[in-house]
Design an enzyme around this catalytic site. Sequence first.
Site, PDB file in Angstrom:
ATOM      1  N   ARG A  28       0.820  -1.216   0.000  1.00  0.00           N
ATOM      2  CA  ARG A  28       0.000   0.000   0.000  1.00  0.00           C
ATOM      3  C   ARG A  28       0.854   1.266   0.000  1.00  0.00           C
ATOM      4  O   ARG A  28       0.510   2.260   0.635  1.00  0.00           O
ATOM      5  CB  ARG A  28      -0.936   0.036   1.208  1.00  0.00           C
ATOM      6  CG  ARG A  28      -1.944  -1.079   1.239  1.00  0.00           C
ATOM      7  CD  ARG A  28      -3.102  -0.745   0.286  1.00  0.00           C
ATOM      8  NE  ARG A  28      -4.206  -1.642   0.526  1.00  0.00           N
ATOM      9  CZ  ARG A  28      -5.332  -1.279   1.146  1.00  0.00           C
ATOM     10  NH1 ARG A  28      -5.521  -0.076   1.551  1.00  0.00           N
ATOM     11  NH2 ARG A  28      -6.288  -2.157   1.302  1.00  0.00           N
ATOM     12  N   ARG A  32      -3.657   6.935   0.737  1.00  0.00           N
ATOM     13  CA  ARG A  32      -4.165   8.177   1.335  1.00  0.00           C
ATOM     14  C   ARG A  32      -3.212   8.882   2.290  1.00  0.00           C
ATOM     15  O   ARG A  32      -3.436  10.028   2.641  1.00  0.00           O
ATOM     16  CB  ARG A  32      -5.478   7.890   2.058  1.00  0.00           C
ATOM     17  CG  ARG A  32      -6.655   7.840   1.118  1.00  0.00           C
ATOM     18  CD  ARG A  32      -7.884   7.406   1.842  1.00  0.00           C
ATOM     19  NE  ARG A  32      -7.639   6.114   2.471  1.00  0.00           N
ATOM     20  CZ  ARG A  32      -8.567   5.389   3.080  1.00  0.00           C
ATOM     21  NH1 ARG A  32      -9.795   5.824   3.166  1.00  0.00           N
ATOM     22  NH2 ARG A  32      -8.261   4.228   3.618  1.00  0.00           N
ATOM     23  N   ARG A  41      -7.481  12.029  -5.628  1.00  0.00           N
ATOM     24  CA  ARG A  41      -8.761  11.443  -5.211  1.00  0.00           C
ATOM     25  C   ARG A  41      -9.857  12.478  -5.014  1.00  0.00           C
ATOM     26  O   ARG A  41     -11.035  12.150  -5.031  1.00  0.00           O
ATOM     27  CB  ARG A  41      -8.564  10.608  -3.944  1.00  0.00           C
ATOM     28  CG  ARG A  41      -8.019   9.239  -4.217  1.00  0.00           C
ATOM     29  CD  ARG A  41      -9.096   8.300  -4.781  1.00  0.00           C
ATOM     30  NE  ARG A  41      -9.962   7.805  -3.720  1.00  0.00           N
ATOM     31  CZ  ARG A  41     -11.218   8.154  -3.532  1.00  0.00           C
ATOM     32  NH1 ARG A  41     -11.807   8.995  -4.347  1.00  0.00           N
ATOM     33  NH2 ARG A  41     -11.925   7.642  -2.536  1.00  0.00           N
ATOM     34  N   ASP A  77      -6.880  -2.719  -7.421  1.00  0.00           N
ATOM     35  CA  ASP A  77      -7.454  -3.227  -6.176  1.00  0.00           C
ATOM     36  C   ASP A  77      -7.759  -4.705  -6.288  1.00  0.00           C
ATOM     37  O   ASP A  77      -8.002  -5.237  -7.380  1.00  0.00           O
ATOM     38  CB  ASP A  77      -8.710  -2.454  -5.781  1.00  0.00           C
ATOM     39  CG  ASP A  77      -9.062  -2.693  -4.327  1.00  0.00           C
ATOM     40  OD1 ASP A  77      -8.232  -2.383  -3.459  1.00  0.00           O
ATOM     41  OD2 ASP A  77     -10.142  -3.239  -4.047  1.00  0.00           O
ATOM     42  N   TYR A 154     -14.817 -11.598   0.294  1.00  0.00           N
ATOM     43  CA  TYR A 154     -15.488 -10.357  -0.124  1.00  0.00           C
ATOM     44  C   TYR A 154     -16.748 -10.650  -0.927  1.00  0.00           C
ATOM     45  O   TYR A 154     -17.778 -10.002  -0.761  1.00  0.00           O
ATOM     46  CB  TYR A 154     -14.547  -9.479  -0.956  1.00  0.00           C
ATOM     47  CG  TYR A 154     -13.654  -8.605  -0.111  1.00  0.00           C
ATOM     48  CD1 TYR A 154     -14.167  -7.474   0.524  1.00  0.00           C
ATOM     49  CD2 TYR A 154     -12.315  -8.907   0.069  1.00  0.00           C
ATOM     50  CE1 TYR A 154     -13.357  -6.669   1.307  1.00  0.00           C
ATOM     51  CE2 TYR A 154     -11.500  -8.110   0.849  1.00  0.00           C
ATOM     52  CZ  TYR A 154     -12.023  -6.987   1.467  1.00  0.00           C
ATOM     53  OH  TYR A 154     -11.233  -6.202   2.250  1.00  0.00           O
TER      54      TYR A 154
END
Length: 349
Positions: A28, A32, A41, A77, A154
């Site tokens: 990652r 952010r 974003r 992703d 998921y």
Amino acid sequence: MTDTSPSFLLLDAARGLPVSRTPVWLMRQAGRYMPEFRAIRQKVDFLTLCNTPELAVEVSMQPIDQLNVDGAIIFSDLLIPAQAMGGDLEYVKGEGPVIHNPVRTEADVKNLRAPHPQEASPALGEAIALLVKAVEPRIPVLGFTGAPWTTAAYMIEGGGSSHYRYIKTMMYHEPALFDRLLEHISGVLIQYLDYQARSGARLVQIFDTWAGALSLADYRRFALPTTQRVIQGFKALQPDVPLILYVNNSNHLLEATAEAGADVLSLDWRVPLGEVPTRVGAEVSVQGNLDPCLLFGPASGVEQGVKDVLASWKSPTRHIFNLGHGILPETPVENVKRLVEWVKEYGQH
Ligand code: CP3
């Protein structure tokens, strides 16, 4: 492809060849915590970012330019293949990914698509090819996917979960249906990884972020066989591309995960790296495993943490420095930069 490959620290360490220093990249590493990521974003939503090659490359490059890491992971992703199989995927602010049509019944499993990766995700291959142009021959590009169990989690839960109630219900109640679902997913994931390698990824990582929720016996029964299948299937197609397997929260699963056949085991901070050769043998490389929360502490703690992780691995190769899990939002960028510098300084051989 190997004949013409430039030399890369990351690949050499993965293969157990001599390296001048321990290579480093961070799970990652784009995200952010970086103001530059947040600025993009503000303008586009997450899926548009993943599906626009120029933007995905720009974001993949942010940690390369700022941190000087030894590998460039493609920005995408884990849920993109779940979407391609028919998942109605949305990233809900503050909640993370949601799949609005979870897979719960036999009919749901029957209705899943078997997407051709290039047709379903043309942007991914384009982005990888562009990223290769931007970073080679300096550093290699990594591709990635979720493991079958985490991808299924998921798809069945419909999003994040704390107890994995729905996936475990299907496992225990309808094991044959569960097996069919994982077979389907693993076939899709083999093609998806192969597509990334054909597009230029020189290493790939499989993320099994959630399999640590299983007991050892259930991991062996319900997760390991299809992880093995993906790895064998991928290796049959791409024998020269090293494969990293990350299983979060997996100290109790280490011996079993080593049977999956990956070249590199990526470990969380609960696994002392020094135990790996005695527990699973010396033929596997390791990646990891600083606790990402250490980056919220003082710089001196990060420095000591880097030294401790490096000292815990005795061999002069077969170690790729990384965190034990992805960088968290709000991590101080300064500490991340220093972390990479310290690995490069203290990881000299
Ligand atoms: O490592 C990288 O820099 C490449 C990019 C990458 C992302 N997701 C970008 C992302 C990678 C390798 C992933 C994998 C991924 N996605 C995993 C496995 C990694 C892990 O941490 O174990 C998982 C579990 C997912 C599913 C997923 N995607 C979640 C749970 C979330 C929400 C996370 C959050 O912090 O809100 C996402 C969205 C996502 N994927 C973001 C990023 C940068 C945040 C998106 C945003 O809001 O801008």
